[in-house]
Design a protein around this motif. Structure first.
Motif, short mmCIF file in Angstrom:
data_model
loop_
_atom_site.label_atom_id
_atom_site.label_comp_id
_atom_site.label_asym_id
_atom_site.label_seq_id
_atom_site.Cartn_x
_atom_site.Cartn_y
_atom_site.Cartn_z
N ALA A 1 0.83 -1.21 0.00
CA ALA A 1 0.00 0.00 0.00
C ALA A 1 0.86 1.26 0.00
O ALA A 1 0.55 2.24 -0.69
CB ALA A 1 -0.93 0.00 1.20
N GLU A 2 1.96 1.24 0.75
CA GLU A 2 2.87 2.39 0.76
C GLU A 2 3.45 2.64 -0.62
O GLU A 2 3.51 3.79 -1.08
CB GLU A 2 4.02 2.13 1.74
N GLN B 1 2.18 1.69 -3.52
CA GLN B 1 1.13 2.11 -4.44
C GLN B 1 0.79 3.58 -4.22
O GLN B 1 0.56 4.32 -5.18
CB GLN B 1 -0.10 1.24 -4.28
N ARG B 2 0.75 4.04 -2.97
CA ARG B 2 0.49 5.45 -2.69
C ARG B 2 1.61 6.31 -3.23
O ARG B 2 1.39 7.40 -3.78
CB ARG B 2 0.32 5.68 -1.19
N ALA C 1 1.23 9.19 -6.05
CA ALA C 1 1.64 10.57 -5.77
C ALA C 1 2.67 11.05 -6.78
O ALA C 1 2.73 12.25 -7.08
CB ALA C 1 2.21 10.67 -4.35
#
Length: 68
Positions: free
Chosen positions: A58-59, A61-62, A66
């Motif tokens: 998840a990190e 992918q974020r 961004a």
């Protein structure tokens, strides 16, 4: 797998790792249901490993979202 090793993987590698961990966790759950599991602590270990891999996924992918 340690966190540092997971952070070195790309998104596709992490998704594959999560899938394999989930498959292993399912196998352990089936062993527990049939009274074949000797060490119940492995269930918790695999569950935490799945959570660790999903968090790093998840990190990443974020960070990719961004960066776009």
């Amino acid at each position: 797998m340690k966190t540092a090793e997971l952070r070195k993987k790309d998104v596709a590698g992490l998704e594959a790792e999560v899938k394999s961990l989930q498959k292993a966790h399912f196998g352990l759950r089936m062993q527990k249901a049939t009274q074949q599991l000797n060490n119940n602590a492995t269930l918790g270990e695999t569950r935490r490993a799945i959570a660790r891999a999903k968090t790093i996924l998840a990190e990443q992918q974020r960070a990719a979202a961004a960066g776009k």
